[in-house]
Motif scaffolding. Structure first.
Motif, PDB file in Angstrom:
ATOM      1  N   UNK A 311       0.911  -1.154   0.019  1.00  6.13           N
ATOM      2  CA  UNK A 311      -0.142  -0.008  -0.048  1.00  6.13           C
ATOM      3  C   UNK A 311       0.791   1.265   0.222  1.00  6.13           C
ATOM      4  N   UNK A 312       0.691   2.235  -0.937  1.00 12.88           N
ATOM      5  CA  UNK A 312       1.361   3.423  -0.803  1.00 12.88           C
ATOM      6  C   UNK A 312       1.203   4.384   0.449  1.00 12.88           C
ATOM      7  N   UNK A 313       2.292   4.923   0.999  1.00 10.87           N
ATOM      8  CA  UNK A 313       2.038   5.910   2.090  1.00 10.87           C
ATOM      9  C   UNK A 313       2.242   7.454   1.559  1.00 10.87           C
ATOM     10  N   UNK A 314       0.955   8.001   1.622  1.00 13.38           N
ATOM     11  CA  UNK A 314       1.130   9.643   1.223  1.00 13.38           C
ATOM     12  C   UNK A 314       2.148  10.219   2.163  1.00 13.38           C
ATOM     13  N   UNK A 315       2.790  10.883   1.129  1.00 10.27           N
ATOM     14  CA  UNK A 315       3.762  12.009   2.268  1.00 10.27           C
ATOM     15  C   UNK A 315       3.581  13.521   1.838  1.00 10.27           C
ATOM     16  N   UNK A 316       4.397  14.333   2.406  1.00  8.72           N
ATOM     17  CA  UNK A 316       4.234  15.775   2.142  1.00  8.72           C
ATOM     18  C   UNK A 316       4.527  16.148   0.870  1.00  8.72           C
ATOM     19  N   UNK A 317       5.327  15.372   0.009  1.00  9.89           N
ATOM     20  CA  UNK A 317       5.478  15.838  -1.185  1.00  9.89           C
ATOM     21  C   UNK A 317       4.337  15.442  -2.271  1.00  9.89           C
ATOM     22  N   UNK A 318       3.554  14.584  -1.865  1.00  7.99           N
ATOM     23  CA  UNK A 318       2.366  14.059  -2.608  1.00  7.99           C
ATOM     24  C   UNK A 318       1.161  14.910  -2.413  1.00  7.99           C
ATOM     25  N   UNK A 319       1.163  16.056  -1.647  1.00 10.10           N
ATOM     26  CA  UNK A 319       0.160  17.173  -1.603  1.00 10.10           C
ATOM     27  C   UNK A 319       0.484  18.201  -2.428  1.00 10.10           C
ATOM     28  N   UNK A 320      -0.296  18.195  -3.304  1.00  7.25           N
ATOM     29  CA  UNK A 320      -0.168  19.265  -4.451  1.00  7.25           C
ATOM     30  C   UNK A 320      -1.657  20.023  -4.996  1.00  7.25           C
ATOM     31  N   UNK A 321      -1.637  21.125  -4.551  1.00 11.16           N
ATOM     32  CA  UNK A 321      -2.688  22.149  -4.745  1.00 11.16           C
ATOM     33  C   UNK A 321      -3.792  21.200  -4.516  1.00 11.16           C
ATOM     34  N   UNK A 322      -4.101  20.873  -3.326  1.00 11.29           N
ATOM     35  CA  UNK A 322      -5.441  20.282  -3.111  1.00 11.29           C
ATOM     36  C   UNK A 322      -5.600  18.914  -3.483  1.00 11.29           C
ATOM     37  N   UNK A 323      -4.852  18.412  -4.186  1.00  8.23           N
ATOM     38  CA  UNK A 323      -5.062  16.956  -4.564  1.00  8.23           C
ATOM     39  C   UNK A 323      -3.820  16.180  -4.283  1.00  8.23           C
ATOM     40  N   UNK A 324      -4.017  15.103  -4.471  1.00  9.26           N
ATOM     41  CA  UNK A 324      -2.992  13.937  -3.990  1.00  9.26           C
ATOM     42  C   UNK A 324      -2.111  13.593  -5.377  1.00  9.26           C
TER      43      UNK A 324
END
Length: 484
Positions: A311-324
Motif C-alpha cells: 500500500x502506498x504511504x502519502x507523504x508531504x511531497x504528494x500534497x499538490x494544490x489540494x489534490x494527491x
C-alpha cells in the motif's frame, strides 16, 4: 548522424585550442581577494556571457597561486558540480578572468568563434553529459579526456558568424514568448489566490445568498447546530462503545478491549490571541475554531516506508494544490500500519512540518486507491455534517489560512511546524452546508478552467524548448543558414 555540407568538418575539442584549468588562491591571504580580476565559479554560470563575477582576485593572487588568467573570448564550462546531473552550464567570458577549480576554459584561435563553440556545446549538451560525465554520490564531473575527444561539426568562419546571429535572433523571439507565458502563469497563481480569498470572505456567493435568503440563519443558530451535531456524534460513539464493551466481556474478554471514545475538545466562543485581522463575514456566517468541525485530528504513521510494498504511504511531497499526486510514492506492507492509518475517501491531510513555505499545504484524498498517510501529515477528521472536505481543503490552502499559519508556526533550524493543537485553533469561516456546496461548485469550475489554461501554458513552454532544440539541430547540421 546527419551528413554535413561539403565545406564543413568534424573536429575534436582537443583540436580547437587550449584548455585552461582553475585554482583557488589562499583564503587566508587577504591580499589575494577583493581584486579587479573576476574569479568565476559555478554560481556565476547563470548567464551566457560573463562580464563580472561575485568574487574577484588581485594580480598578486594570479602570480602566487594556481589561478590562471583566461583570455577574453574563451568558452567556460562547469566540469565539477551537482548540477551536472541534468545541466551543463556554458558561457563565454567577455573579459579577462580567472576560474575556480570546478571550471575549465577553452581559449580559441582565430577562425573559430567562441559563441559558435558555446552554442555547439549547448546543442550537444545531453550527448556530452551522457558520454563525458562521471557520476558521484552528490557531485558529478566531466572527464576531460572524453570531452577532448568529443567531436563537434565546424562550419567555415563566415558561416559560423551567420549561424550565431540567426540562433540568437530566433532565441530572442522565443525568449519573449516564454517571458509572456511565464507572466501568464504567475498571473494564474495570483488569480487562484484571489478566488480563494473571495470565497472565504463570502463575496463569491453574494448572488447565491440574495436568491436563497430563506436558507440563511444567524451565527448563533449555526453554532448551536454545530455543537448539537458534535454532542450527538459523541453520544452515538459512546453507545457503540458500550455495546462493543459488553460484547467483549460476554465473550470472555478475548482480543483487544474496545477503546472508549474521547470527549470532544471544548473551545471558547470567541477566537483568542489572533495576530491577523480577519475579514468581516456576511450574514449567516461566523468565525470560530476549526476544531469545532473535527472529531479530533491525528498524526500518520511514523514507520519507515520502502520503495515497494502493498500500500502506498502519502507523504508531504504528494500534497499538490489540494489534490494527491500519485507520483514518487513510498510503500508499506505492515498489516498493523495498514489497519490503523488507512485513509477514507474525503479525508483531508494537512502538512504540519517542512520548510516554511510548505507548512500548511493541504490536500483531500478521494479514494483513488488504497493508501496510508505519513507522520508528517495530520488527518483533520472533519465532521461532514458540519463542513465538507473540499470546503475545508480550499480554506486551508487560502491566503487567510496561510497568513494565520505564518503567525503560529514554530520555527526550527531548517523547518517549521504547526502541530494538531494549533491546527484545531485555526480561525475557520462557518456557513451553511448549502452555501459551502455552492462555494465548492464555483471554485471547482473556475479553478479547473485555470488548471486547463495552465496546462496549455506548460505545453507551450515545452514546445518552446523543443523549438530551441530543433533550431540548434539545424544550426549544427548546416540547415539553418545558406552555405554561400
Amino acid at each position: 548522424m546527419t551528413e554535413l555540407p561539403a565545406t564543413w568538418a568534424n573536429a575534436k575539442f582537443s583540436d580547437f585550442g587550449t584548455w585552461i584549468g582553475g585554482g583557488t588562491p589562499s583564503k587566508a591571504n587577504p591580499r589575494f581577494w577583493n581584486g579587479p580580476i573576476p574569479w568565476v565559479s559555478p554560481k556565476d554560470m547563470k548567464t551566457k556571457v560573463i562580464r563580472k563575477a561575485i568574487d574577484g582576485i588581485t594580480e598578486e593572487a594570479v602570480e602566487n597561486s594556481a589561478a590562471k588568467l583566461v583570455p577574453a573570448g574563451s568558452v567556460l564550462i562547469v566540469t565539477r558540480s551537482g548540477i551536472l546531473a541534468h545541466t551543463l552550464p556554458i558561457a563565454v567570458t567577455a573579459v579577462e578572468s580567472t576560474l575556480n577549480q570546478d571550471l575549465k576554459a577553452l581559449a580559441l584561435p582565430d577562425g573559430i568563434g567562441s559563441e559558435y563553440i558555446a552554442w555547439g556545446m549547448r546543442a550537444f549538451e545531453q550527448r556530452i553529459l551522457d558520454k563525458c560525465r562521471k557520476g558521484g554520490t552528490t557531485v558529478h564531473s566531466i572527464e576531460m579526456p572524453r570531452l577532448a575527444s568529443f567531436e563537434l561539426p565546424i562550419a567555415p568562419t563566415n558561416e559560423q558568424r551567420r549561424i550565431v546571429e540567426k540562433i540568437e535572433a530566433m532565441f530572442d523571439e522565443i525568449d519573449k514568448g516564454v517571458e509572456s507565458l511565464q507572466t501568464a502563469r504567475t498571473t494564474l497563481g495570483l488569480y487562484r489566490q484571489s478566488l480563494l480569498k473571495s470565497a472565504f470572505e463570502g463575496r463569491l456567493t453574494a448572488d447565491w445568498r440574495a436568491q436563497n435568503a430563506d436558507k440563511l440563519g444567524t451565527p448563533e443558530t449555526l453554532l448551536a447546530r454545530i455543537r448539537h451535531e458534535r454532542d450527538t456524534r459523541y453520544k452515538t460513539a459512546l453507545d457503540t462503545w458500550q455495546d462493543a464493551l459488553a460484547k467483549w466481556r460476554a465473550d470472555g474478554e478475548k482480543g483487544k478491549k474496545p477503546a472508549k471514545p474521547k470527549r470532544p475538545t471544548t473551545f471558547p466562543d470567541q477566537l483568542q490571541n489572533l495576530r491577523i485581522e480577519l475579514p468581516d463575514l456576511p450574514h449567516g456566517w461566523t468565525w470560530a475554531h476549526l476544531g469545532l468541525c473535527s472529531s479530533g485530528p491525528e498524526y500518520g504513521t511514523a514507520a519507515k516506508s520502502a520503495d515497494t510494498g502493498a500500500v502506498p504511504v502519502i507523504r508531504m511531497g504528494n500534497l499538490q494544490r489540494g489534490r494527491i499526486d500519485w507520483g514518487n510514492l513510498a510503500f508499506t506492507s505492515d498489516p498493523d500500519e495498514i489497519e490503523q492509518y488507512s485513509l477514507k475517501p474525503g479525508d483531508v491531510l494537512f502538512n504540519r512540518t517542512n520548510s516554511p513555505e510548505l507548512v500548511g499545504k493541504t490536500s483531500i484524498y478521494k479514494g483513488e486507491r488504497p493508501a496510508l498517510f505519513a507522520g508528517y501529515l495530520v488527518r483533520v477528521n472533519q465532521i461532514e455534517e458540519i463542513t465538507s472536505g473540499p470546503y475545508l481543503t480550499y480554506f486551508l490552502n487560502s491566503p487567510i489560512a496561510s497568513e494565520h499559519g505564518k503567525t503560529v508556526k514554530t520555527d526550527g533550524v531548517n523547518q517549521s511546524n504547526i502541530n494538531a493543537s494549533k491546527l484545531q485553533e485555526y480561525p475557520f469561516p462557518y456557513c451553511s452546508s448549502a452555501e459551502q456546496a455552492e462555494i465548492v461548485r464555483i471554485l471547482d469550475e473556475k479553478l479547473e478552467a485555470a488548471d486547463a489554461l495552465e496546462a496549455e501554458i506548460d505545453a507551450a513552454l515545452t514546445r518552446a524548448d523543443a523549438l530551441r532544440q530543433s533550431i540548434l539541430k539545424k544550426a549544427f547540421s548546416g540547415q539553418l543558414v545558406p552555405q554561400d
